[in-house]
Design an enzyme around this catalytic site. Sequence first.
Site, PDB file in Angstrom:
ATOM      1  N   CYS A  14      48.383 -15.735  34.314  1.00  0.00           N
ATOM      2  CA  CYS A  14      47.957 -16.971  34.976  1.00  0.00           C
ATOM      3  C   CYS A  14      48.379 -16.948  36.438  1.00  0.00           C
ATOM      4  O   CYS A  14      49.456 -16.459  36.749  1.00  0.00           O
ATOM      5  CB  CYS A  14      48.567 -18.175  34.286  1.00  0.00           C
ATOM      6  SG  CYS A  14      47.885 -18.433  32.641  1.00  0.00           S
ATOM      7  N   PRO A  15      47.502 -17.418  37.292  1.00  0.00           N
ATOM      8  CA  PRO A  15      46.256 -18.133  37.060  1.00  0.00           C
ATOM      9  C   PRO A  15      45.002 -17.255  37.117  1.00  0.00           C
ATOM     10  O   PRO A  15      43.886 -17.759  37.124  1.00  0.00           O
ATOM     11  CB  PRO A  15      46.238 -19.136  38.204  1.00  0.00           C
ATOM     12  CG  PRO A  15      46.844 -18.367  39.350  1.00  0.00           C
ATOM     13  CD  PRO A  15      47.930 -17.514  38.706  1.00  0.00           C
TER      14      PRO A  15
END
Length: 75
Positions: A14-15
Amino acid sequence: MKIDRILNVNGKVCPMPAALTRKMLKQMGSHETIEIVGDFDPALVNVVNMITKNKAKVLEQEKSNNYFRVLAEKM
């Protein structure tokens, strides 16, 4: 079901999986399908949220240890 695009986000945390999903969805036309596969389980929630925020719907979703797969259709 015919899959129009495949997005492999293995090795991404992430992200990035959600960001790459958003980028791909913006390039897609209506009723095209995309399969997203990855190996960072926490990203699944963000990927699904990104799909729904970008006028697409989740058709299938599966998750196991260190693996997820989402099939979505752009509306």
